[in-house]
Design an enzyme around this catalytic site. Structure first.
Site, PDB file in Angstrom:
ATOM      1  CD1 TRP A  19      -3.731   1.539   0.757  1.00 14.02           C
ATOM      2  CD2 TRP A  19      -1.704   2.415   1.872  1.00 14.02           C
ATOM      3  NE1 TRP A  19      -3.555   2.798   0.840  1.00 14.02           N
ATOM      4  CE2 TRP A  19      -2.391   3.210   1.779  1.00 14.02           C
ATOM      5  CE3 TRP A  19      -0.808   3.066   2.402  1.00 14.02           C
ATOM      6  CZ2 TRP A  19      -2.492   4.536   2.246  1.00 14.02           C
ATOM      7  CZ3 TRP A  19      -0.990   4.270   3.303  1.00 14.02           C
ATOM      8  CH2 TRP A  19      -1.743   4.998   2.960  1.00 14.02           C
ATOM      9  CG  HIS A  20       2.902   2.631   3.281  1.00 11.78           C
ATOM     10  ND1 HIS A  20       2.619   1.377   3.354  1.00 11.78           N
ATOM     11  CD2 HIS A  20       2.683   3.522   4.004  1.00 11.78           C
ATOM     12  CE1 HIS A  20       2.228   2.179   5.162  1.00 11.78           C
ATOM     13  NE2 HIS A  20       2.678   3.230   5.637  1.00 11.78           N
ATOM     14  N   GLY A  21       3.821   2.407  -1.737  1.00 15.85           N
ATOM     15  CA  GLY A  21       4.259   2.586  -2.383  1.00 15.85           C
ATOM     16  C   GLY A  21       4.314   0.646  -3.687  1.00 15.85           C
TER      17      GLY A  21
END
Lengths: 476, 617
Positions: free
Chosen positions: A326-328
């Site tokens: 989700w963070h990248g």
């Protein structure tokens, strides 16, 4: 648009406040709420379009599609049909985020595994897509689960998705938390005054603490990672972790404060994560709304922890994997998530009993040491760069201490003290236990306001004259 | 606990107090969760009771009508009883077992208005409260329960909760109740764990379904406890005062925002910032294409920032704040001792240094008849390294220059080393400006001594005069650091009796009779008094006896030194490769050059590619 900009602070915000609180409709009526919602919706669209003049249409399309889907699911009686609609909606939303955020990553990964050379065009990531897609999904799923009624008012629904305080950097509000507030909320001076203070706190966290910590981290890297001394590299990690935390929590605070000014009550997203006394505790305090989302919409539907230890382990791993992803859209973020998962599971299996016997400060030190390396996985995109950094941290750079270390520590010492002070509940403890008992509610309020206005003033000075003011969420 | 009777289905006072007493530590609820979760790594995060709820929901959905799920008061109470019962001894099958709801520890506020923190022993307080509120002659023997939902703590001073609950689960928001009564006061219990309780009186008509119950579990109070807890209203006067102060704060803040916005909007835009020595961004023109590509928005933001009211003040404020914070550098300028502002040198790029040197050597090889000299100038961060903040990063410029000279083998290329002369002069004179990255005329003169010797210039009959032309110079270091209070004086050095020269700048189509552009002394960048800055090419014709033509490839450092060379060459051509766009090769073909002097700061040789690119062109 971002909160930490002059356009937002001294153009967008005053205009929005003026239009919102302009007394043209009778207060506390449905029409008044409607007018205010329309003002907020328009403001939010301008806010988004300011940064994403093209992708705003993508967001509007998403809003429209899911509005119809929500009503459809509610109207349908047949369980099977409902399920089909739900699946269509989930697939559509995941396809949108997948296409814009993960497509290049996927193709690249396939290329590197199979040795193929599939070409792809890199798309600019629509800002905030990870946040608003998750909000949309929470709505659709909750309507399907009959947890909430579908929103029949398209203004309210669009406002839920686009509400500018939380649009581009969270918190990820679940629809059930906010449904009531969309049609029925009260703005009071008490809330407004408090919202101001919370906003100014968030602004200072971003402009002063996060940016200064970031600059301190970057300045440590200037001579090159190989030429850094081990001690410098450790402190640099602390500064980077502080930058990520204060940037993110600063944005969350600003969102909370702004929401409050308009009568909303958004969810607290951070709770002193660096004060955690275990890695599990850390994730209860870090990006709380994301954790809640994964729990409610992935972990529990997968069976949670009810299906035996093996399934629980698998389910947990899926969650950590997704949290990282989700963070990248890059492998370093995935590894970052899995690293936390691994430490958490090891902690659970081997350290749990021992941790309980340790004094609190030792548990906290352990936690900080346990999550420190993860930040360099978060920062460096490639494995080679991470390895170089870890080597430096393990004394394989320029020794343990060099001339620059002295300079680095002497010139950043006070900053570090302030960062540490602000990342633990020390100020809150002093305020609650020393100041508040000695003064009345009103004096306390005045004191806070004066203090934060002074800090706000300095923050504005940094906003205007600092060239280093990054926006960290471009990959989220 | 074990003697509690389930079939009885009523809560007795002693049961409650024994429950309360059983929660004997701050972390009672935490331990509850800990005991029961097989994988607390995740499960503690994904709070147990919520999963419990979801599971029950699922169960309810599977058997929709046949087996009516018992809802309401009795079930809730039983759940609570079960929770009390099962808490100490874990059920046999860990994965399947019901996880008891996290039971919060509730503490009453002693007196709502006096801010007293009742934190010595919350649980005892809870128990004692219950004892107090169940008077023996109370007619209702069976207490009526109320539901408590836990709301996340927001801002302690605005709400007012009757209860404060310390709960492990407080990071989560609970369901919102339909009519939460405004609660009165919260008591911060511990610094990081607190929740505010919203409270609703028990209402048999609107009894919520089990599914809609607060996720966090139950807390129970009798009617009389309610009265005790919530009976006293907060002082209305205090409430009014808080509202008044809030109003003032709100209005003040709104006025502040508007005032700044209006002043920014109304104030005339400035073209140029003297103190920062740069052009300021103007309000961009609005068009569909600039909006679509986002350039309008970014230009708009830059122009707002650049044109902000009292911008200089804010820049200074930031610099002061940074210095107060112990920073020894601001925007890559060291705040050094003796009021020196010394630019932080970038890390030398070995590749650029190597290719620069190779290009110079190649020119020497290609033009064997042209005598060539190479003088690299060290930076203030080397000459004044003793003034730098302790441990500040800097480089040994002398060694850098030496390493560049070491690769050279050409006979017609001579390296001139000026570092030692500069260092010696620095003992008695100011060789670098305090507020600018350039060397002073005194510094240039010290270097000129070495250069003249190496170039075998006949300095015997030439005298130089030095004039101070300005004493209010605040240069680039001052601009970028925001330290505006220090100023320098600017001197010029003129060869005596050899003043006749014609300075031609062909690309600007301008001719002057002097190398000094005095009008720049009225402007910000007073170093531009030499040649008016950095023209791409300058032809200087002198009345010198020699017939030689000297080509100087240079950066801005050379500007202060070139006037000293005029007595020895009939023609001097200065080229600044950063701005000169023609090819070097064709230049050499069209001009008769006898000598070439490379006169650069070491930084231009190690960190800028302009020279190398020009030499191979």
């Amino acid at each position: 648009m971002v909160f930490s900009s002059v356009s937002f602070l001294f153009v967008f915000l005053p205009v929005t406040l003026l239009l919102y609180f302009l007394p043209v409709t009778k207060k506390h009526t449905k029409a008044d709420m409607m007018r205010k919602n329309i003002v907020l919706l328009c403001a939010s669209l301008v806010f988004y379009a300011w940064g994403e003049p093209i992708y705003v249409f993508l967001m509007l399309l998403s809003v429209l599609f899911n509005y119809v889907i929500g009503l459809d699911i509610e109207r349908t009686e047949n369980e099977k049909v409902r399920k089909v609609i739900l699946i269509v909606a989930v697939v559509f939303n995941l396809f949108v985020i997948g296409f814009f955020k993960y497509y290049g990553f996927l193709v690249e990964t396939i290329n590197s595994i199979t040795g193929l050379d599939i070409s792809y065009k890199t798309l600019a990531l629509p800002v905030g897509i990870s946040f608003y897609t998750f909000q949309i999904l929470s709505y659709v799923i909750d309507v399907y689960r009959r947890k909430v009624p579908a929103q029949s008012n398209i203004i309210s629904f669009a406002l839920y998705i686009t509400l500018f305080p939380q649009l581009i950097a969270g918190p990820i509000e679940q629809y059930s938390n906010i449904a009531e507030q969309l049609s029925n909320r009260t703005e009071t001076f008490e809330k407004f005054a408090d919202g101001i203070i919370v906003f100014m706190r968030g602004f200072a966290r971003k402009m002063l603490l996060a940016n200064l910590a970031g600059a301190a981290f970057q300045s440590a890297l200037t001579p090159g990672v190989e030429n850094m001394a081990a001690v410098t590299s450790w402190f640099a990690v602390v500064f980077y972790a502080m930058q990520v935390f204060f940037d993110f929590s600063g944005y969350s605070d600003m969102a909370l404060g702004l929401g409050k000014m308009f009568g909303f009550k958004l969810t607290q997203n951070f709770r002193y994560p660096f004060y955690a006394d275990s890695i599990s505790d850390f994730w209860r305090r870090w990006h709380i709304t994301l954790g809640a989302w994964f729990r409610d919409y992935v972990f529990i539907p997968l069976g949670g922890s009810r299906k035996g230890p093996v399934r629980t382990l698998i389910n947990s791993s899926i969650i950590w994997f997704l949290t990282g992803l989700w963070h990248g859209a890059a492998w370093n973020f995935v590894i970052w998530g899995l690293y936390f998962g691994l430490v958490a599971i090891l902690e659970r299996q081997f350290l749990r009993e021992r941790l309980k016997k340790w004094p609190a400060w030792l548990r906290r030190v352990y936690t900080i040491l346990a999550h420190s390396p993860s930040w360099m996985i978060f920062y460096w995109p490639t494995f080679g760069e991470q390895l170089t950094y870890f080597k430096t941290m393990l004394f394989m750079g320029d020794g343990i201490w060099n001339g620059e270390t002295t300079y680095y520590l002497t010139t950043n010492f006070f900053l570090l003290v302030i960062l540490v002070f602000c990342s633990v509940p020390a100020a809150k403890s002093i305020a609650d236990n020393v100041i508040r008992p000695k003064c009345s509610e009103t004096t306390y309020l005045v004191l806070r306001f004066v203090l934060w206005v002074a800090i706000f003033f300095v923050s504005v000075a940094f906003l205007i004259s600092d060239s280093y003011n990054p926006f960290m969420y471009f990959r989220f | 606990m074990s003697d509690m009777k389930e079939q009885n289905n009523t809560f007795k006072e002693e049961e409650l107090s024994s429950f309360a007493a059983s929660l004997d530590s701050d972390h009672a609820d935490l331990q509850l969760l800990d005991e029961d979760d097989p994988y607390d790594s995740l499960l503690q995060t994904w709070d147990a009771s919520n999963e419990n709820l979801a599971r029950r929901k699922q169960a309810a959905a599977e058997v929709p009508q046949k087996k009516k799920v018992q809802t309401g008061f009795a079930v809730r109470r039983r759940a609570a009883v079960n929770a009390l019962k099962t808490e100490p001894e874990p059920v046999a099958e860990p994965p399947k077992k019901e996880i008891p709801m996290a039971i919060p520890v509730a503490i009453p506020v002693e007196e709502p208005e006096d801010n007293k923190v009742n934190s010595e022993n919350p649980v005892v307080a809870f128990g004692s409260l219950l004892k107090n509120v169940q008077p023996k002659n109370e007619p209702e023997a069976e207490p009526v329960w109320s539901e408590i939902a836990f709301e996340e703590e927001a801002q302690p001073q605005t709400h007012a909760a009757g209860l404060t609950v310390r709960s492990r689960s407080q990071g989560r928001k609970s369901i919102s109740l339909q009519n939460p009564q405004p609660v009165r006061k919260s008591v911060p219990l511990s610094t990081d764990r607190e929740s505010v309780v919203f409270y609703r009186p028990y209402d048999e008509e609107n009894e919520p379904e089990l599914e809609n119950m607060p996720e966090r579990g139950l807390a129970m109070f009798s009617k009389s406890a309610e009265k005790l807890l919530f009976g006293k209203k907060q002082h209305p006067k205090n409430e009014k005062k808080v509202r008044l102060v809030s109003q003032i704060i709100s209005v003040l803040f709104a006025v502040l925002l508007f005032a700044v916005a209006i002043v920014n909007f109304a104030a005339p835009d400035k073209e140029f910032s003297e103190s920062e020595n740069r052009r300021l961004e103007q309000m961009p023109k609005l068009s569909l294409s600039t909006i679509a590509n986002g350039s309008f928005m970014s230009d708009f933001e830059t122009s707002l920032t650049d044109q902000f009211v009292m911008r200089d003040f804010f820049v200074k404020l930031r610099t002061r704040a940074l210095v107060a914070l112990g920073k020894a550098e601001v925007n890559d300028v060291y705040i050094a001792d003796d009021s020196y502002l010394i630019p932080k040198p970038p890390v030398p790029n070995e590749d650029i240094a190597k290719s620069t040197m190779e290009a110079i050597a190649a020119v020497a090889a290609k033009k064997p008849k042209i005598q060539q000299y190479c003088a690299f100038i060290p930076r203030a961060s080397y000459i004044h390294s003793d003034l730098l903040p302790n441990g500040a990063m800097h480089f040994d410029d002398k060694a850098l220059i030496e390493s560049m000279a070491a690769n050279n083998t050409a006979e017609n290329l001579k390296h001139i080393r000026v570092s030692d002369a500069l260092a010696a002069a620095a003992q008695t004179q100011q060789v670098y400006y305090r507020t600018d990255h350039h060397w002073t005329t005194a510094g240039a003169f010290a270097a000129f001594g070495v250069i003249a010797q190496e170039m075998q210039l006949n300095t015997a009959g030439v005298a130089y005069e030095i004039y101070t032309v300005s004493d209010s110079f605040a240069g680039t270091s001052s601009s970028s650091s925001g330290v505006y209070q220090v100023t320098d004086s600017v001197e010029i050095c003129i060869p005596k009796n050899k003043q006749t020269c014609i300075v031609e700048m062909p690309q600007e189509s301008k001719k002057y009779t002097s190398m000094f552009m005095y009008e720049f002394l009225e402007k910000k960048d007073k170093y531009a008094v030499f040649f008016g800055g950095n023209p791409s090419i300058v032809n200087i014709s002198t009345d010198a006896d020699s017939v030689d033509t000297l080509l100087i490839l240079k950066d801005s450092y050379a500007n202060a030194l070139v006037p000293m060379l005029t007595p020895y060459y009939r023609n001097i051509i200065m080229i600044d490769p950063r701005y000169y766009m023609e090819s070097f090769d064709s230049f050499l073909q069209t001009h008769r050059i006898t000598d070439i002097l490379y006169l650069f700061s070491i930084e231009s040789a190690t960190n800028a590619e302009a020279l190398q690119r020009f030499l191979v062109s």
